[in-house]
Design a protein around this motif. Structure first.
Motif, PDB file in Angstrom:
ATOM      1  N   LYS A 127       0.827  -1.212   0.000  1.00  0.00           N
ATOM      2  CA  LYS A 127       0.000   0.000   0.000  1.00  0.00           C
ATOM      3  C   LYS A 127       0.856   1.254   0.000  1.00  0.00           C
ATOM      4  O   LYS A 127       0.468   2.288  -0.510  1.00  0.00           O
ATOM      5  CB  LYS A 127      -0.897   0.009   1.231  1.00  0.00           C
ATOM      6  CG  LYS A 127      -2.097  -0.886   1.050  1.00  0.00           C
ATOM      7  CD  LYS A 127      -3.016  -0.780   2.224  1.00  0.00           C
ATOM      8  CE  LYS A 127      -4.148  -1.780   2.069  1.00  0.00           C
ATOM      9  NZ  LYS A 127      -4.687  -2.168   3.347  1.00  0.00           N
ATOM     10  N   LYS A 128       2.015   1.141   0.594  1.00  0.00           N
ATOM     11  CA  LYS A 128       2.861   2.335   0.668  1.00  0.00           C
ATOM     12  C   LYS A 128       3.283   2.800  -0.713  1.00  0.00           C
ATOM     13  O   LYS A 128       3.257   3.967  -1.023  1.00  0.00           O
ATOM     14  CB  LYS A 128       4.102   2.034   1.498  1.00  0.00           C
ATOM     15  CG  LYS A 128       3.839   2.103   2.973  1.00  0.00           C
ATOM     16  CD  LYS A 128       5.121   1.890   3.731  1.00  0.00           C
ATOM     17  CE  LYS A 128       4.812   1.547   5.169  1.00  0.00           C
ATOM     18  NZ  LYS A 128       5.967   0.971   5.837  1.00  0.00           N
ATOM     19  N   THR A 129       3.710   1.848  -1.515  1.00  0.00           N
ATOM     20  CA  THR A 129       4.176   2.234  -2.841  1.00  0.00           C
ATOM     21  C   THR A 129       3.113   2.005  -3.896  1.00  0.00           C
ATOM     22  O   THR A 129       3.343   2.292  -5.060  1.00  0.00           O
ATOM     23  CB  THR A 129       5.430   1.428  -3.204  1.00  0.00           C
ATOM     24  OG1 THR A 129       5.132   0.046  -3.032  1.00  0.00           O
ATOM     25  CG2 THR A 129       6.584   1.782  -2.309  1.00  0.00           C
ATOM     26  N   GLN A 130       1.977   1.499  -3.503  1.00  0.00           N
ATOM     27  CA  GLN A 130       0.859   1.281  -4.421  1.00  0.00           C
ATOM     28  C   GLN A 130       1.257   0.385  -5.597  1.00  0.00           C
ATOM     29  O   GLN A 130       1.034   0.720  -6.758  1.00  0.00           O
ATOM     30  CB  GLN A 130       0.328   2.626  -4.939  1.00  0.00           C
ATOM     31  CG  GLN A 130      -0.222   3.513  -3.856  1.00  0.00           C
ATOM     32  CD  GLN A 130      -1.608   3.084  -3.430  1.00  0.00           C
ATOM     33  OE1 GLN A 130      -2.512   2.993  -4.218  1.00  0.00           O
ATOM     34  NE2 GLN A 130      -1.753   2.794  -2.170  1.00  0.00           N
TER      35      GLN A 130
ATOM     36  N   PHE B  58       2.579  -4.008  -6.656  1.00  0.00           N
ATOM     37  CA  PHE B  58       2.805  -5.366  -6.207  1.00  0.00           C
ATOM     38  C   PHE B  58       4.290  -5.594  -5.954  1.00  0.00           C
ATOM     39  O   PHE B  58       5.142  -5.095  -6.690  1.00  0.00           O
ATOM     40  CB  PHE B  58       2.304  -6.366  -7.247  1.00  0.00           C
ATOM     41  CG  PHE B  58       0.825  -6.547  -7.202  1.00  0.00           C
ATOM     42  CD1 PHE B  58       0.238  -7.297  -6.192  1.00  0.00           C
ATOM     43  CD2 PHE B  58       0.001  -5.968  -8.144  1.00  0.00           C
ATOM     44  CE1 PHE B  58      -1.126  -7.463  -6.136  1.00  0.00           C
ATOM     45  CE2 PHE B  58      -1.370  -6.135  -8.098  1.00  0.00           C
ATOM     46  CZ  PHE B  58      -1.933  -6.887  -7.089  1.00  0.00           C
ATOM     47  N   VAL B  59       4.578  -6.348  -4.907  1.00  0.00           N
ATOM     48  CA  VAL B  59       5.943  -6.713  -4.565  1.00  0.00           C
ATOM     49  C   VAL B  59       5.979  -8.227  -4.435  1.00  0.00           C
ATOM     50  O   VAL B  59       5.086  -8.824  -3.822  1.00  0.00           O
ATOM     51  CB  VAL B  59       6.375  -6.049  -3.239  1.00  0.00           C
ATOM     52  CG1 VAL B  59       7.769  -6.490  -2.858  1.00  0.00           C
ATOM     53  CG2 VAL B  59       6.305  -4.549  -3.345  1.00  0.00           C
TER      54      VAL B  59
END
Lengths: 834, 678
Positions: A430-433, A435-436
């Motif tokens: 959510k922080k970087t909006q 997928f990781v």
């Protein structure tokens, strides 16, 4: 294609909602390069080259549109031809159909030539597989539907593709290629020359058949593309003996399309390498490349203004490329390069439709705007576009936990025994909006994965994912805490491996509350407790391999539905463990609505696909629609509506909460709508038709006026065969400024204001300002109307006004000239003083 | 749609930049920044859709903007023929955007064509335009300006339809009633105009500063019994510059009440307001107010008459950076605009700087009174430029991701004792193991004593070092021992390590096997040695399956690719060892090693091992083949033992019965294990 079921007043229609093909034919630019036209199914779409938005959809053809061309006599009009045997003339700015010419036979391609204004050229079929080029005379008639039966034969035995035919310089000849032949027909001499590639008989050069052809716009030169990647430039082809050709070779695979720039100074070519090659000066040594275009180049076109190119690609996109090989815009439809393996999903976060995209990508597609949002690069490997290469393919994907998790499975299988499998689990940050990657699992199974599902029940405290595979196992993966002293982390681990008598697992599914897992092993359904992973019970109906499994929702959550390959649908009651009902239905797609009890099933029969909507609790379908599509329906999905509809009639209640979308084999996306087209066309808010009105700018007064006068002068001179100097050079002030030696001029800052003043209109010529304003508007109107009906009175008015404008300008210039002279004198004195 | 205020240095001008979501589905977000650029963003993928710079962007900066009601995309052609063609499911298209400028002109920009559509100037305003409103039905446009006038435009002809003086001071805000017959304007006072006659219908007073926003909040009167004339009984909302209160007014039938019926209080001046219209009496109005301090306040209230106390917000949303490192404190990220999605359950938030805002859809949870979202916007600039054309997003793959390959714990379900199947197997094994344990212990004692004796020969074995390393888990020490390539050394070390160190050693080896393949090659030698030498000990352990499950899975997965080859290899080895063993039995009389207690089996086993090992090193197998081979080897070796034992028995081994049992028990282990796995 449309089927209507009439019942009471409302009716459910199958409507096309996107995904239509954009790369079927060459795109055509408008003369000002602002718009681009491309055929798309039964429609012609008008796109803006700057915003990538669809400005108009020209609809009216009843079959596949096969070609579009600008009207050479009026650049605001557009011809289109179609398989329905008509040629239509459109006003593309307003999206209006002007005329329909009924030709008759199927039309495969359309060509227009500048000099022949009243006729166009089309490709028709004489016999099956034998195509001919004919010229169609378009009669002038005020009526909207005109019969155009006056066909004159031009060339025979040509290829049906418009790529294999090109008109030469000013339409003097036409070149057509087919197999190993190049045919040139000269309109003036009415002769045909035919050139055969000498090597066609030679085994060594067996791959050099023609693929496409283009003609130089200024010289007698034909460029032809070949299977082996060579481009041949033919010259002196008016003589059967003296003809020559030279070769350009860069492509290693077949040349898909060729195009000359407007001036003919460069040649563009493209192919499977995904590289646009620009041959500057049409020479081997001056090559410019635009690489990594993503997919095979199918067509190349050049704007008439010469500033833009565009390439149509096999992944259903059109790229607008600037003259200096910069990509300006990408018009991307639903990507459909290859088969859809992942099925249709809805991203809970963006509400976008998710499916296979570019190779190794997932595409996110906005259903509302019929536009691609983005491609998510899952495989992250450079894609090498070459025939015969086995690519890593994205075969399965699933969203879990409200879109916070994404599971993807990629696979590459060159031989039966050499399977490469990889499963990736992505977490939405959510922080970087974005997928990781959280966990990467290589070879999660020993054979292909057939199903992938998350347990999306809210009560589950640990996130669970189940994969079912052909290797006879299903694996349960859970999210566990992987924290150590260095970092806090979560990761996925295998929690349980289940199997049933070495049968292949075909599908898996969680019940709505997540308490039960159902895995089908070929003909047998096994039910597992999701707490302890104990096998609870098995169902078997001996009706063939089970293809689909799904649970009922809400009030019907105790029912389990299975569809088998042999065409039986079974409904099991999980409370009593008995078969409630079964029906004979060859189901291709079975999808439960997440927000209601309804289940939609699409069956395949010889005539087409039929839709059945039912509740698991009742063996009788609530709604049947026959023949929703001619083709096989491959995937379907329920998309929850933002605002629920309120249909009262029982047959339509299934459309209240969600909308059903389905994808056919040819990958067009269809849905059901209850609104009639008329209703859609007359909405409550009346259509906003704002007139275009822009005030004229000062530049227009200077340049626009001059240009008009110049044009007028030019046309006059052309008539009188007399040469006048252009007007700007006749202004004395400018003359003085330009011809005085630089060292005797006063400082530039001093001259600047004067020079600019000489170009401006002074206060006392107010009347002149207002009158050109009118002229402008009138002239716009004039251009809006078709050129055929020109108004003579307006012309007279126009010339009067322009004369006046010229006079005032001329006077002004004289006074300025005087002033300038004065200063020149001063300067001279300064010059002679020392 | 909601509209923001203008931006200029005027102290009484509203704060914030003019921005608006497109109507209907909020597919676009238009923002006119102070540098004069108009930027339109796609809300679904947070992508810059287009950028437009008006020609006079420096002198006439944009002060307000408004989206036109959607125009219909799919138009029917001239001919009114009923064709049976497939209709396009395309819905209304968002196109025109009206921009008001500081010099009084109004620009109509077409977002579809990406160019200026028209410019409304003649006869319009000669001062700053404060607010623009489109009429929802008629295609008219209303604008108000600092020049005290309100202008009604006909957008079809781009001409002024009507112009009238709206107030004695500048008119700052406009709003059209839901039925489209009335117009609210705000200057000094709020006035309600009848659009047809342009007469004032009602006055409302209460704000001290210029009103920056006006909005109708209901479309139905609260009292449905009375006949509804389209406006009476409706509530509307107003916010003003420098005012932390939002007032709600009601249009009453009698012209008495002029004051606000209620008010909402926020923390700072409202910058952007959006609300969901309540369609019936019961449904509450949801209100999202973006304040100048960058927070969003959400209100949910059923409008029902007077309320003395100002209402405070139900929920506050803030956004902050995560704060890098330990020391730095999180910094707030200002929210620029907020709009309700059509499902009324989620909110589109626009935050960050106006140059590169981020648009996010946030689901609303009414229970929480305060939401603080942590967002990292520091690196959002770089990727977006690239994706603007290619539309490819690359999800992050970093080193922190967990990687599971076959053989690593977690790839396959862990073998747990409570599983019914394994329990059975284990109990079987226990039986077999228990019977021979005494002998085994004897043997173990043996080795221990041996070790003590062989202290002199330390140069060619490191049992002590290895044991110490395993105990202390000293990486360096273990490396030193385990990275040897000398087979003899390995063998001797393995022979001499104390039994309690076997399991830790195996675990260490497993860990290393999972690592780099280069080191795995060395580890395989060790593993083979340990398994051949200590197979008998291992078979005595009750929880062997649990302890070495990972190792077993690892071996299983590595062997899988060449299953047939390794089977063949195993068979051949079996033959060879049998032959050699029988030869040895003939030729050998005494074991090569000094020992207190000699077990023929053990020594012969060792020697046969030697042979196998030698043979292995002779053949140059590939890395993984070697692994397979060797892992298989131990399987085979175990079988070998079995066979050898049988051979011994035939030869006339006394007391071999026990050993045979032991070995049988041992060999049981593998098939069981295998069957369980398959």
């Amino acid at each position: 294609m449309e089927v209507e079921v009439e019942e009471e007043q409302e009716r459910v229609r199958v409507v096309h909602c996107g995904g239509s093909e954009l790369n079927f034919r060459r795109a055509v630019f408008s003369t000002d390069s602002k718009y681009i036209f491309c055929v798309s199914g039964d429609f012609v779409k008008v796109y803006s080259t700057t915003t990538e938005e669809c400005v108009h959809i020209l609809q009216g053809h009843t079959d596949l549109v096969t070609g579009v061309q600008l009207n050479p006599s009026n650049h605001l009009q557009l011809y289109s031809c179609s398989f329905d045997g008509t040629i239509k003339l459109w006003d593309y700015l307003d999206g209006i159909l002007i005329k329909t010419f009924l030709v008759g036979p199927k039309l495969y391609a359309l060509f227009t030539v500048t000099h022949a204004e009243d006729s166009v050229f089309v490709i028709t079929d004489k016999q099956p597989d034998a195509f001919q080029l004919v010229s169609v005379k378009l009669p002038k008639s005020p009526s909207q539907e005109v019969e155009a039966k006056e066909l004159s034969f031009v060339l025979d035995y040509i290829n049906q593709s418009p790529k294999c035919l090109a008109f030469g310089r000013e339409g003097e000849y036409v070149a057509a290629v087919r197999d190993f032949y190049l045919t040139v027909y000269f309109f003036k001499k009415k002769t045909t020359s035919r050139y055969t590639l000498s090597s066609s008989r030679n085994k060594k050069h067996a791959r050099n058949s023609f693929t496409c052809v283009a003609c130089h716009p200024k010289e007698d030169c034909i460029a032809s593309g070949h299977m082996d990647g060579k481009i041949r430039l033919w010259r002196n082809f008016d003589d059967d003996k003296k003809y020559t050709y030279t070769c350009l070779h860069w492509h290693h695979d077949m040349v898909m399309d060729l195009a000359f720039s407007v001036t003919g100074t460069s040649l563009l070519s493209g192919g499977r390498e995904c590289v646009l090659v620009e041959w500057r000066e049409v020479a081997e040594k001056n090559k410019e490349f635009l690489p990594r275009l993503g997919a095979t180049i199918e067509y190349i076109s050049v704007s008439p203004a010469g500033d833009l190119f565009c390439t149509s690609h096999s992944d259903n996109k059109i790229m607008v490329i600037h003259r200096n090989l910069d990509t300006l815009a990408v018009i991307q439809g639903l990507v459909k390069d290859r088969s859809i393996l992942t099925g249709l999903m809805i991203d809970p976060r963006t509400k976008a439709l998710v499916l296979n995209g570019k190779p190794g990508h997932l595409q996110f597609y906005s259903l509302q705007s019929d536009k691609q949002l983005y491609n998510l690069d899952i495989v992250q490997q450079e894609y090498i576009n070459d025939s015969g290469l086995f690519q890593i393919e994205l075969t399965k994907a699933a969203f879990g936990c409200f879109g916070n998790w994404l599971a993807t499975v990629e696979q590459r299988q060159e031989k039966e025994s050499e399977l490469e499998l990889q499963m990736k689990l992505w977490k939405y940050n959510k922080k970087t909006q974005g997928f990781v990657l959280n966990t990467k699992i290589s070879m999660p199974h020993d054979d292909q994965i057939t199903a992938l599902c998350f347990c999306n029940a809210e009560r589950c405290e640990t996130l669970t994912l189940v994969t079912a595979s052909k290797d006879g196992h299903f694996k349960v993966w859970i999210l566990t805490d992987d924290s150590d002293i260095y970092k806090k982390a979560v990761g996925w681990t295998c929690d349980f491996v289940g199997s049933y008598h070495k049968y292949q697992a075909t599908d898996c599914c969680f019940s709505e509350d997540g308490s039960l897992l159902v895995v089908s092993f070929e003909e047998i359904i096994t039910i597992w407790d999701s707490e302890t992973w104990e096998l609870k019970c098995t169902f078997c109906h001996r009706a063939g391999k089970i293809r689909h499994l799904c649970f009922g929702r809400l009030a019907c959550s105790r029912y389990l539905l299975s569809a088998t390959e042999k065409g039986i649908v079974c409904c099991w009651n999980l409370l009593t463990c008995v078969l409630e009902w079964s029906a004979k239905l060859s189901v291709r797609v079975m999808e439960p609505d997440p927000l209601s009890e309804y289940i939609a099933a699409v069956s395949q029969s010889s005539e087409g696909s039929d839709l059945f909507v039912f509740k698991p609790s009742e063996p009788r379908p609530l709604y049947i629609q026959k023949n929703i599509s001619r083709e096989e329906v491959q995937w379907g999905v329920f998309v929850p509506r933002d605002v629920p509809e309120s249909f009262t009639s029982e047959a339509y209640q299934w459309l209240n909460r969600s909308q059903f979308y389905f994808l056919t084999k040819s990958q067009s996306l269809l849905t059901f709508s209850t609104k009639s087209p008329e209703e859609k066309l007359t909405p409550t808010s009346r259509q906003l038709l704002a007139e275009e009105s822009l005030p004229t700018t000062p530049f227009y007064f200077i340049l626009g006026k001059h240009r008009q006068q110049q044009d007028k002068k030019l046309s006059e001179t052309l008539e009188n065969e007399l040469v006048h100097l252009p007007l700007t050079e006749n202004i004395p002030a400018i003359n003085e400024l330009l011809h005085t030696p630089a060292h005797v001029l006063p400082s530039t800052s001093f001259l600047c204001s004067m020079f600019v003043n000489s170009l401006l209109l002074s206060q006392d010529t107010k009347s002149a300002v207002e009158i050109p304003d009118d002229v402008d508007i009138e002239e716009e109107k004039e251009s809006d109307e078709s050129d055929e009906e020109s108004n003579p009175t307006e012309h007279v008015q126009g010339t009067n006004n322009t004369d006046l404008g010229e006079d005032t300008l001329y006077q002004l210039a004289k006074s300025e000239e005087r002033e300038l002279r004065k200063f020149r004198k001063v300067d001279y004195s300064w010059f002679t003083a020392p | 749609m909601a509209s923001g205020g203008g931006g200029s240095c005027d102290p009484l001008a509203p704060a914030g930049v003019p921005c608006a979501f497109s109507p209907d589905r909020q597919a676009y977000f238009a923002l006119a920044s102070t540098d004069g650029h108009l930027r339109v963003w796609e809300t679904a993928n947070n992508r810059l859709h287009q950028e437009y710079v008006p020609s006079a962007h420096l002198s006439g900066t944009c002060t307000c903007l408004a989206w036109a009601p959607p125009r219909l995309q799919a138009k029917e052609s001239h001919q009114r023929k009923k064709r049976k063609s497939e209709a396009i499911g395309m819905s209304d298209q968002i196109d025109l955007l009206a921009l008001g400028t500081a010099v009084g002109s109004i620009l109509l920009y077409s977002t579809v064509k990406g160019e200026l559509h028209s410019k409304l100037t003649s006869g319009g305003h000669d001062n700053r335009v404060n607010c623009i409103q489109w009429h929802q039905d008629s295609g008219c446009l209303y604008s108000c300006s600092d020049d005290k006038h309100i202008v009604e435009w006909n957008t079809q002809t781009c001409k002024v339809k009507c112009k009238w003086k709206g107030d004695n001071s500048s008119v700052t805000s406009l709003c059209i009633s839901p039925d489209g017959k009335m117009l609210l304007s705000a200057g000094r006072t709020i006035k309600l105009w009848v659009l047809e006659t342009k007469e004032v219908y009602r006055h409302f007073t209460g704000h001290a500063t210029p009103v920056s926003s006006l909005m109708f909040t209901t479309i139905r009167p609260p009292n449905e019994s009375q006949p509804f004339d389209g406006v009476t009984g409706l509530y509307f909302l107003s916010g003003a510059v420098h005012d932390r209160l939002l007032n709600v007014w009601q249009v009453r039938s009698e012209n008495k009440e002029k004051n606000a019926v209620m008010s909402f209080t926020v923390t700072d001046e409202p910058v952007y307001i959006d609300l969901t219209l309540s369609e019936n009496k019961e449904e509450p109005v949801k209100l999202a107010v973006v304040c100048r301090d960058g927070q969003v306040h959400l209100f949910e209230h059923v409008l029902n008459g007077h309320c003395k106390k100002p209402l405070t917000s139900n929920c506050t949303i803030q956004i902050a950076t995560p704060g890098k490192g330990k020391k730095s404190t999180p910094k707030p990220i200002p929210i620029l605009a907020a709009g309700f999605c059509s499902d009324k359950m989620s909110l589109l938030l626009v935050y960050g700087n106006w140059f590169q805002p981020t648009i996010e859809r946030v689901a609303l949870n009414s229970k929480e009174p305060h939401m603080c979202l942590v967002r990292d916007t520091s690196n959002c600039w770089a990727p977006k430029v690239e994706t603007a054309i290619t539309k490819v997003r690359t999800p992050v793959i970093n080193a922190e991701a967990k990687v599971l390959v076959p053989g690593i714990p977690g790839h396959h379900a862990a073998i747990k004792p409570p599983l019914p199947h394994t329990e059975e197997v284990e109990s079987k094994r226990k039986l077999g193991g228990n019977e021979v344990s005494i002998e085994e212990r004897l043997g173990a004692m043996d080795i221990d004593t041996k070790e003590g004796k062989d202290d002199l020969l330390q140069t060619n074995s490191f049992p002590v070092l290895l044991t110490q390393g395993l105990e202390s888990n000293d990486f360096e020490m273990l490396n030193k021992v385990l990275q040897t390539r000398n087979l003899n050394l390995i063998k001797k070390t393995v022979l001499r390590i104390p039994l309690h160190a076997v399991i830790p050693l195996l675990q260490e080896l497993t860990k290393r096997l999972q690592g780099h393949p280069n080191s795995a090659v060395l580890m395989v030698q060790w593993l083979k040695c340990v398994l051949t030498v200590h197979a008998s000990y291992l078979s005595t352990l009750p929880d062997l399956v649990h302890q070495l499950g990972t190792l077993y899975q690892l071996m299983e997965s590595r062997v899988r690719t060449f299953q047939k080859l390794s089977h063949l290899h195993g068979k051949l080895i079996l033959l060879i060892t049998q032959v050699t063993a029988s030869e040895k039995a003939k030729g050998m009389t005494s074991p090569g090693q000094k020992a207190k207690l000699v077990y023929e089996e053990e020594s012969s086993e060792e020697e046969s091992d030697d042979e196998i090992a030698d043979k292995d090193s002779d053949d140059n197998w590939d890395e993984d083949e070697e692994e397979k081979e060797s892992t298989k080897d131990e399987d085979v070796d175990e079988e070998n033992e079995d066979d050898e034992a049988e051979a011994k028995e035939e030869n006339g081994g006394d007391g071999a019965g026990a050993i045979e049992k032991e070995l049988n028990g041992d060999s049981d282990l593998d098939p069981d294990n295998e069957s369980e796995e398959e």
